[in-house]
Design an enzyme around this catalytic site. Structure first.
Site, short mmCIF file in Angstrom:
data_model
loop_
_atom_site.label_atom_id
_atom_site.label_comp_id
_atom_site.label_asym_id
_atom_site.label_seq_id
_atom_site.Cartn_x
_atom_site.Cartn_y
_atom_site.Cartn_z
N ARG A 118 0.84 -1.20 0.00
CA ARG A 118 0.00 0.00 0.00
C ARG A 118 0.88 1.25 0.00
NH1 ARG A 118 1.08 2.31 4.61
NH2 ARG A 118 1.58 1.04 6.43
N GLY A 119 0.27 2.39 -0.25
CA GLY A 119 0.99 3.64 -0.14
C GLY A 119 1.14 4.05 1.32
N TYR A 165 0.55 1.14 12.65
CA TYR A 165 0.40 0.07 13.64
C TYR A 165 -0.95 -0.60 13.46
CZ TYR A 165 -0.83 -2.16 18.06
OH TYR A 165 -1.25 -3.07 19.00
N CYS A 207 2.48 7.29 10.21
CA CYS A 207 2.30 7.94 8.91
C CYS A 207 3.28 9.09 8.70
CB CYS A 207 0.87 8.42 8.74
SG CYS A 207 -0.33 7.08 8.82
#
Length: 250
Positions: A97-98, A103, A204
């Site tokens: 995924r991008g 977590y 992120c």
């Protein structure tokens, strides 16, 4: 230049002004499945990739798959090594995924979304905005106002006190991949995870004063995964169309 779906994994539209969501619904019903217990990450990825290929081949229906993972970190295609702060704390998996580090663990609902985007207009930005809208509508069922933020991934809750410093906490993440116009990976919403587990990463890649992580229970709502699942189903049907219950994939 249009996006090539095999080469552009996405984590968030980062759009505040929405594209039209009309056209995301289809006449066919996606399957809706919930796995009991924990599902290993590599097992889940294998099942998703197989299902996505079968959907493209017309051999299987679309699927929304709800599950929990044991404690683990995943590194998206944009993950930076310095954002893994505790590399020995939990298993770490590379993800197609991008996005960056995320977590997953008990008390967090993960919803993997395998949908065919061909009949939904082949519009990736509209699709991911629809995923964000799905989360926001779900949170509204609990009286929580989830919001987008320009330049920040996921869905956020503003907890800034009147006259106080900025405090905004992330409650949900989005990370998808599109292959041959079929999506996989999906979203996660924090119900009652151990929030200290997020300290092993920079979630992120966002490390700014006043920004943190929250959950429904942390916000004072005694919600369960079953409560969230019911809200997720209602909100999904508003945005993407009807679903039908099915057995969890194995």
């Amino acid at each position: 230049m249009p996006l090539k779906p095999e080469r552009h994994p996405l984590q968030s539209t980062r759009l505040i002004h929405p594209p039209a969501l009309a056209g995301l619904k289809t006449a066919t019903s996606a399957q809706w499945a919930v796995s009991p217990g924990y599902v290993g990450y590599e097992e889940a990825v294998s099942i998703m990739e197989t299902r996505a290929a079968d959907i493209r081949a017309g051999a299987a229906p679309e699927l929304v798959w709800l599950l929990e993972h044991p404690p683990l970190y995943t590194a998206g295609t944009g993950a930076k090594p310095d954002d893994l702060l505790a590399p020995d704390r939990f298993p770490v998996f590379k993800a197609s995924r991008g996005g960056q580090y995320t977590y997953h663990g008990p008390g967090q609902r993960v919803a993997y979304v395998m949908l065919d985007l061909e009949p939904r207009g082949k519009d990736i930005r509209r699709f991911v905005f629809g995923l964000e809208e799905w989360i926001i509508e779900t949170l509204a069922e609990f009286g929580v106002r989830g919001e987008r933020r320009e330049g920040r991934v996921g869905v956020w809750v503003d907890r800034t006190a009147p006259g106080g410093p900025l405090r905004e906490d992330k409650i949900a993440a989005i990370g998808v991949r599109i292959r041959r116009w079929v999506s996989f990976h999906g979203i996660s919403i924090n119900v009652e995870p151990e929030l200290s587990h997020f300290t092993g990463i920079t979630p992120c890649g966002i490390d700014e004063a006043g920004l943190g992580v929250t959950s429904l229970v942390d916000l004072g709502l005694p919600a369960t995964l079953d409560d969230l699942d019911a809200a997720l189903k209602t909100a999904f049907e508003k945005t993407f169309g009807k679903v039908c219950d099915a057995d969890a994939p194995a």
